[in-house]
Design a protein around this motif. Structure first.
Motif, PDB file in Angstrom:
ATOM      1  N   ASN A   1      33.131  31.783  39.112  1.00 38.43           N
ATOM      2  CA  ASN A   1      32.466  31.824  40.416  1.00 38.43           C
ATOM      3  C   ASN A   1      32.524  33.218  41.022  1.00 38.43           C
ATOM      4  OD1 ASN A   1      31.631  29.170  40.502  1.00 38.43           O
ATOM      5  ND2 ASN A   1      33.489  28.436  41.486  1.00 38.43           N
ATOM      6  N   ALA A   2      33.658  33.907  40.838  1.00 37.22           N
ATOM      7  CA  ALA A   2      33.781  35.259  41.381  1.00 37.22           C
ATOM      8  C   ALA A   2      32.760  36.194  40.752  1.00 37.22           C
ATOM      9  CB  ALA A   2      35.199  35.781  41.155  1.00 37.22           C
ATOM     10  N   ILE A   3      32.513  36.043  39.455  1.00 35.95           N
ATOM     11  CA  ILE A   3      31.525  36.890  38.782  1.00 35.95           C
ATOM     12  C   ILE A   3      30.122  36.518  39.205  1.00 35.95           C
ATOM     13  CG2 ILE A   3      30.534  37.473  36.535  1.00 35.95           C
ATOM     14  CD1 ILE A   3      33.324  37.214  35.345  1.00 35.95           C
ATOM     15  N   ARG A   4      29.848  35.213  39.224  1.00 40.77           N
ATOM     16  CA  ARG A   4      28.481  34.755  39.502  1.00 40.77           C
ATOM     17  C   ARG A   4      28.060  35.054  40.935  1.00 40.77           C
ATOM     18  NH1 ARG A   4      27.461  28.574  38.349  1.00 40.77           N
ATOM     19  NH2 ARG A   4      27.944  29.359  36.250  1.00 40.77           N
ATOM     20  N   HIS A   5      28.974  34.793  41.899  1.00 45.94           N
ATOM     21  CA  HIS A   5      28.599  34.921  43.304  1.00 45.94           C
ATOM     22  C   HIS A   5      29.084  36.230  43.941  1.00 45.94           C
ATOM     23  CE1 HIS A   5      27.302  30.775  43.140  1.00 45.94           C
ATOM     24  NE2 HIS A   5      28.498  30.408  42.704  1.00 45.94           N
ATOM     25  N   GLY A   6      29.875  36.988  43.207  1.00 41.83           N
ATOM     26  CA  GLY A   6      30.367  38.240  43.775  1.00 41.83           C
ATOM     27  C   GLY A   6      29.911  39.455  43.010  1.00 41.83           C
ATOM     28  N   ILE A   7      30.422  39.631  41.792  1.00 40.99           N
ATOM     29  CA  ILE A   7      30.129  40.839  41.025  1.00 40.99           C
ATOM     30  C   ILE A   7      28.663  40.918  40.637  1.00 40.99           C
ATOM     31  CG2 ILE A   7      30.759  42.154  38.982  1.00 40.99           C
ATOM     32  CD1 ILE A   7      32.951  41.845  41.112  1.00 40.99           C
ATOM     33  N   ALA A   8      28.053  39.779  40.256  1.00 38.76           N
ATOM     34  CA  ALA A   8      26.664  39.799  39.800  1.00 38.76           C
ATOM     35  C   ALA A   8      25.697  40.246  40.890  1.00 38.76           C
ATOM     36  CB  ALA A   8      26.269  38.420  39.276  1.00 38.76           C
ATOM     37  N   LYS A   9      26.106  40.116  42.152  1.00 38.39           N
ATOM     38  CA  LYS A   9      25.216  40.487  43.256  1.00 38.39           C
ATOM     39  C   LYS A   9      25.391  41.944  43.689  1.00 38.39           C
ATOM     40  CE  LYS A   9      24.914  35.778  45.082  1.00 38.39           C
ATOM     41  NZ  LYS A   9      25.103  34.903  46.262  1.00 38.39           N
ATOM     42  N   ARG A  10      26.305  42.650  43.055  1.00 34.78           N
ATOM     43  CA  ARG A  10      26.504  44.064  43.365  1.00 34.78           C
ATOM     44  C   ARG A  10      25.661  44.920  42.434  1.00 34.78           C
ATOM     45  NH1 ARG A  10      31.875  45.789  45.775  1.00 34.78           N
ATOM     46  NH2 ARG A  10      31.196  47.758  44.879  1.00 34.78           N
ATOM     47  N   SER A  11      25.220  46.037  42.955  1.00 36.91           N
ATOM     48  CA  SER A  11      24.470  46.980  42.119  1.00 36.91           C
ATOM     49  C   SER A  11      25.395  48.017  41.492  1.00 36.91           C
ATOM     50  CB  SER A  11      23.402  47.697  42.955  1.00 36.91           C
ATOM     51  OG  SER A  11      24.006  48.364  44.061  1.00 36.91           O
ATOM     52  N   ASP A  12      26.618  48.120  42.047  1.00 40.20           N
ATOM     53  CA  ASP A  12      27.580  49.067  41.497  1.00 40.20           C
ATOM     54  C   ASP A  12      28.761  48.292  40.911  1.00 40.20           C
ATOM     55  OD1 ASP A  12      28.434  48.074  43.877  1.00 40.20           O
ATOM     56  OD2 ASP A  12      29.230  49.966  44.659  1.00 40.20           O
ATOM     57  N   ALA A  13      29.793  49.009  40.542  1.00 37.19           N
ATOM     58  CA  ALA A  13      30.941  48.384  39.901  1.00 37.19           C
ATOM     59  C   ALA A  13      31.713  47.523  40.894  1.00 37.19           C
ATOM     60  CB  ALA A  13      31.864  49.454  39.309  1.00 37.19           C
ATOM     61  N   GLY A  14      32.282  46.454  40.381  1.00 42.09           N
ATOM     62  CA  GLY A  14      33.076  45.538  41.199  1.00 42.09           C
ATOM     63  C   GLY A  14      34.373  45.195  40.496  1.00 42.09           C
ATOM     64  N   ALA A  15      35.339  44.748  41.288  1.00 45.58           N
ATOM     65  CA  ALA A  15      36.674  44.454  40.744  1.00 45.58           C
ATOM     66  C   ALA A  15      37.031  42.996  40.983  1.00 45.58           C
ATOM     67  CB  ALA A  15      37.722  45.362  41.382  1.00 45.58           C
ATOM     68  N   ILE A  16      37.755  42.431  40.030  1.00 44.06           N
ATOM     69  CA  ILE A  16      38.308  41.080  40.138  1.00 44.06           C
ATOM     70  C   ILE A  16      39.795  41.163  39.826  1.00 44.06           C
ATOM     71  CG2 ILE A  16      38.390  38.787  39.103  1.00 44.06           C
ATOM     72  CD1 ILE A  16      35.468  38.862  38.700  1.00 44.06           C
ATOM     73  N   THR A  17      40.599  40.571  40.687  1.00 41.87           N
ATOM     74  CA  THR A  17      42.040  40.542  40.477  1.00 41.87           C
ATOM     75  C   THR A  17      42.491  39.091  40.328  1.00 41.87           C
ATOM     76  OG1 THR A  17      42.372  42.555  41.787  1.00 41.87           O
ATOM     77  CG2 THR A  17      44.291  41.147  41.422  1.00 41.87           C
ATOM     78  N   VAL A  18      43.150  38.828  39.215  1.00 42.34           N
ATOM     79  CA  VAL A  18      43.707  37.504  38.944  1.00 42.34           C
ATOM     80  C   VAL A  18      45.218  37.608  39.090  1.00 42.34           C
ATOM     81  CG1 VAL A  18      43.953  35.642  37.259  1.00 42.34           C
ATOM     82  CG2 VAL A  18      41.818  36.966  37.362  1.00 42.34           C
ATOM     83  N   ALA A  19      45.798  36.788  39.989  1.00 40.54           N
ATOM     84  CA  ALA A  19      47.230  36.871  40.259  1.00 40.54           C
ATOM     85  C   ALA A  19      47.863  35.487  40.142  1.00 40.54           C
ATOM     86  CB  ALA A  19      47.483  37.448  41.648  1.00 40.54           C
ATOM     87  N   ALA A  20      49.130  35.473  39.791  1.00 38.56           N
ATOM     88  CA  ALA A  20      49.885  34.224  39.687  1.00 38.56           C
ATOM     89  C   ALA A  20      51.330  34.495  40.044  1.00 38.56           C
ATOM     90  CB  ALA A  20      49.783  33.637  38.284  1.00 38.56           C
ATOM     91  N   ARG A  21      51.903  33.627  40.877  1.00 38.94           N
ATOM     92  CA  ARG A  21      53.304  33.773  41.261  1.00 38.94           C
ATOM     93  C   ARG A  21      53.841  32.409  41.684  1.00 38.94           C
ATOM     94  NH1 ARG A  21      54.581  34.136  46.759  1.00 38.94           N
ATOM     95  NH2 ARG A  21      52.787  33.841  48.140  1.00 38.94           N
ATOM     96  N   ARG A  22      55.151  32.313  41.670  1.00 40.33           N
ATOM     97  CA  ARG A  22      55.807  31.086  42.127  1.00 40.33           C
ATOM     98  C   ARG A  22      56.231  31.234  43.576  1.00 40.33           C
ATOM     99  NH1 ARG A  22      60.910  27.830  39.281  1.00 40.33           N
ATOM    100  NH2 ARG A  22      60.998  26.135  40.817  1.00 40.33           N
ATOM    101  N   ASP A  23      55.864  30.244  44.396  1.00 41.23           N
ATOM    102  CA  ASP A  23      56.251  30.208  45.797  1.00 41.23           C
ATOM    103  C   ASP A  23      57.088  28.952  46.027  1.00 41.23           C
ATOM    104  OD1 ASP A  23      56.546  30.503  48.492  1.00 41.23           O
ATOM    105  OD2 ASP A  23      54.477  29.982  49.011  1.00 41.23           O
ATOM    106  N   ARG A  24      58.397  29.086  45.884  1.00 42.80           N
ATOM    107  CA  ARG A  24      59.339  27.958  45.970  1.00 42.80           C
ATOM    108  C   ARG A  24      58.954  26.853  44.972  1.00 42.80           C
ATOM    109  NH1 ARG A  24      59.279  27.621  52.447  1.00 42.80           N
ATOM    110  NH2 ARG A  24      57.101  28.060  51.942  1.00 42.80           N
ATOM    111  N   ASP A  25      58.515  25.688  45.432  1.00 41.68           N
ATOM    112  CA  ASP A  25      58.190  24.586  44.531  1.00 41.68           C
ATOM    113  C   ASP A  25      56.712  24.531  44.172  1.00 41.68           C
ATOM    114  OD1 ASP A  25      60.817  23.752  44.531  1.00 41.68           O
ATOM    115  OD2 ASP A  25      60.550  22.429  46.259  1.00 41.68           O
TER     116      ASP A  25
END
Length: 354
Positions: free
Chosen positions: A262-286
């Motif tokens: 979805n980030a590529i389709r609705h975000g990056i694909a609509k830009r005419s220049d370069a775009g960035a995507i950050t994928v993050a994962a972390r534990r928050d207590r439980d």
């Protein structure tokens, strides 16, 4: 309601027994009040049944408090014997006052001891019936939930496959391969073919697995992004910020991949220049928190939700975790969109033979 109504059967049989015993002992015929008491005494427990059901639901016979709840039900059974004997005494006095062969109090005590062994057994049987009904309903609901989840997973798997083999995607990928071959970059061409093959293989091999490890999901995401980088050339800049300690955590299958898609389709694909995507994962207590952030056009937060990948993912989260999971998609103040997925943290033991 049905269990309460079932006491009509013993009530009728009680009245029949009264008639039969009078005939067999050559005693005078039973009067109408006597027949009403013989049947009505059973119907008294029909009025008690909803209370017994409520007590059974309140203190189920299950671990970890099985012993404590069993003792409570034993005490409750004695109290219900007292209530049953008391109500029977009142009913006898109201219908056939001359039949009290003791003063009311002594009759109650006598009737209590007569009722006691059978009344305890009846109480425990009603508790067992409530548990059986509840377990049957829970199993049926679980089967429906699993069937719905399986259908949603199947839809997600084929949606992912459809997204990865759509004609436009394949055309650009094959066109890139052709350019690399013409430029005699066989290594690059082989790499893209292998990545496409790996994405399709991972998608098809998951079958009906509702959860995978974060490591497995990230492998699919990396392969998918590698192909999309070939599609968007130098316009896509993916980065990963993943805590290595949560790689064995369980995540919904295809959930993270759909957020990246979805980030590529609705975000990056609509830009005419370069775009960035950050994928993050972390534990928050439980909880395990996954996020996909892009610097694309951003979503319209006032727009009505559209039935699609995001809504399907939310439905799968509800089926898997109830209200313990969430998926929020917000517009970033600096531009772009942030999707945050939270699920209960649980590690998966990976079979080494897989």
């Amino acid at each position: 309601m049905f269990v309460s109504a079932a006491w009509i059967g013993p009530a009728i049989l009680g009245a029949v027994n009264e008639v039969a015993q009078r005939r067999l002992s050559d005693a005078p015929r039973a009067s109408i009040p006597e027949l009403l008491f013989a049947g009505g005494d059973w119907l008294l427990y029909a009025a008690f049944t909803p209370v017994v059901f409520a007590a059974s639901r309140r203190w189920p016979l299950s671990r970890p408090r099985l012993g404590r709840h069993a003792a409570m039900h034993l005490a409750m059974s004695l109290l219900f014997c007292v209530a049953w004997a008391g109500a029977g005494t009142v009913l006898r006095a109201a219908l056939t006052p001359g039949a009290l062969y003791f003063p009311p109090l002594k009759y109650f005590v006598s009737w209590l001891f007569i009722t006691l062994p059978f009344g305890v057994a009846v109480y425990l049987c009603v508790v067992g019936i409530e548990h059986a009904i509840r377990y049957f309903v829970e199993v049926r609901e679980r089967e429906v939930q699993l069937a719905r989840l399986s259908e949603q997973l199947s839809d997600a798997r084929f949606a992912a496959l459809q997204a990865q083999v759509n004609p436009h995607f394949l055309f650009n990928t094959l066109n890139t391969i052709a350019v690399l071959v013409r430029d005699d970059d066989r290594t690059g061409a082989v790499r893209i073919v292998e990545q496409l093959s790996e994405v399709l293989r991972r998608t098809l091999m998951r079958h009906r697995t509702p959860e995978v490890t974060l490591a497995e999901e990230l492998e699919l995401v990396r392969d998918y992004l590698a192909i999309e980088r070939a599609r968007f050339s130098d316009r896509l800049r993916p980065t990963f910020d993943v805590d290595a300690r949560v790689m064995s955590a369980a995540v919904p299958s295809f959930a993270l991949q759909h957020l990246v898609e979805n980030a590529i389709r609705h975000g990056i694909a609509k830009r005419s220049d370069a775009g960035a995507i950050t994928v993050a994962a972390r534990r928050d207590r439980d909880a395990l928190e996954l996020s996909v952030v892009d610097d694309g056009a951003g979503i319209d937060e006032n727009a009505a939700p559209v039935k699609g990948g995001i809504e399907n993912t939310r439905e799968r989260l509800r089926a898997l975790y109830g209200d313990r999971a969430s998926l929020t998609v917000t517009r970033r103040p600096t531009g772009g969109t942030a999707a945050t997925l939270r699920v209960p943290y649980r590690e998966v033991i990976v079979d080494a033979a897989r």
